[in-house]
Design an enzyme around this catalytic site. Structure first.
Site, PDB file in Angstrom:
ATOM      1  N   GLU A   1       0.831  -1.211   0.000  1.00  0.00           N
ATOM      2  CA  GLU A   1       0.000   0.000   0.000  1.00  0.00           C
ATOM      3  C   GLU A   1       0.863   1.258   0.000  1.00  0.00           C
ATOM      4  OE1 GLU A   1      -2.918  -0.494   3.123  1.00  0.00           O
ATOM      5  OE2 GLU A   1      -3.922  -2.082   1.968  1.00  0.00           O
TER       6      GLU A   1
ATOM      7  N   CYS B   1      -2.050  -4.757  -5.454  1.00  0.00           N
ATOM      8  CA  CYS B   1      -2.534  -6.006  -4.848  1.00  0.00           C
ATOM      9  C   CYS B   1      -1.439  -7.083  -4.878  1.00  0.00           C
ATOM     10  CB  CYS B   1      -3.721  -6.543  -5.629  1.00  0.00           C
ATOM     11  SG  CYS B   1      -5.196  -5.527  -5.543  1.00  0.00           S
TER      12      CYS B   1
ATOM     13  N   GLU C   1      -1.702 -10.210  -5.839  1.00  0.00           N
ATOM     14  CA  GLU C   1      -1.702 -11.053  -7.047  1.00  0.00           C
ATOM     15  C   GLU C   1      -0.879 -10.412  -8.155  1.00  0.00           C
ATOM     16  OE1 GLU C   1      -4.187 -10.033  -5.210  1.00  0.00           O
ATOM     17  OE2 GLU C   1      -5.941 -11.340  -5.311  1.00  0.00           O
TER      18      GLU C   1
ATOM     19  N   CYS D   1      -9.655  -9.119  -6.820  1.00  0.00           N
ATOM     20  CA  CYS D   1     -10.387  -7.982  -7.402  1.00  0.00           C
ATOM     21  C   CYS D   1     -10.406  -8.101  -8.929  1.00  0.00           C
ATOM     22  CB  CYS D   1      -9.752  -6.664  -6.964  1.00  0.00           C
ATOM     23  SG  CYS D   1      -8.238  -6.249  -7.839  1.00  0.00           S
TER      24      CYS D   1
ATOM     25  N   CYS E   1      -7.027  -7.621 -10.812  1.00  0.00           N
ATOM     26  CA  CYS E   1      -6.141  -8.787 -10.694  1.00  0.00           C
ATOM     27  C   CYS E   1      -6.631  -9.925 -11.578  1.00  0.00           C
ATOM     28  CB  CYS E   1      -6.036  -9.230  -9.234  1.00  0.00           C
ATOM     29  SG  CYS E   1      -5.051  -8.076  -8.262  1.00  0.00           S
TER      30      CYS E   1
END
Ligand code: THU
Length: 160
Positions: free
Chosen positions: A63, A72, A74, A111, A114
């Site tokens: 982040e 993310c 992934e 998400c 991803c």
């Protein structure tokens, strides 16, 4: 007018029911949740990929105070694997989530962005990529990334 019904096949299982290589990949994804840098969401996601030559790559969400600059787990993992091994197909990807002191009971759900990147990886290597979503109560196993993104957008669509 006609209605299309889209169906997705998913294997629902527990960690002990998986074969050893899948279990190892899930364990790696679980371990990687502890490396997440997620001071804003406190939602730790770990991912691990198995390459066709047996190598394993792993990553976690990263982040940023400027929120959209984060990435993310992934994509962190797939981009690292694909950047280091641009000619080696990715055979499987495992994902796990950890928050409020425990792993999610439900399988970790990737998400949309991803899913699109998973699809591109599968497509560029022309090799099905198994996707394993870990949950404490049950896991979901998809035999190919495209199962997570029906009616998807791939390179051929650009040709019109
Ligand atoms: N996150 C992932 O790492 N993977 C997903 O598929 C969903 C969300 C991360 C992004 C952000 O760091 C945190 O989880 C909360 O959205």
């Amino acid at each position: 007018m006609k209605e299309l019904i889209l169906q997705t096949e998913v294997t629902v299982c527990t960690l002990d029911e998986m074969d050893a290589s899948m279990r190892m990949l899930v364990e790696k994804a679980k371990e990687m949740t502890q490396n997440a840098y997620c001071p804003y969401s406190n939602y730790h996601v770990g991912a691990a990929v198995l390459l066709a030559d047996g190598q394993v790559f792993a990553g976690a969400n990263q982040e940023n105070a400027a929120y959209p600059s984060g990435l993310c787990a992934e994509r962190t993992t797939l981009f690292a694997a694909n950047a280091n091994h641009p000619n080696t197909p990715v055979k499987a990807l495992a994902i796990a989530c950890y928050t409020n002191g425990h792993f999610s009971n439900e399988p970790a759900s990737p998400c949309g962005a991803c899913r699109q990147v998973m699809l591109e990886t599968e497509h560029r290597f022309k090799t099905p990529m198994q996707v394993i979503l870990y949950g404490e109560d049950k896991c979901y196993v998809f035999d190919r990334a495209s199962d997570l993104l029906p009616m998807n957008f791939v390179a051929e669509n650009l040709l019109g």
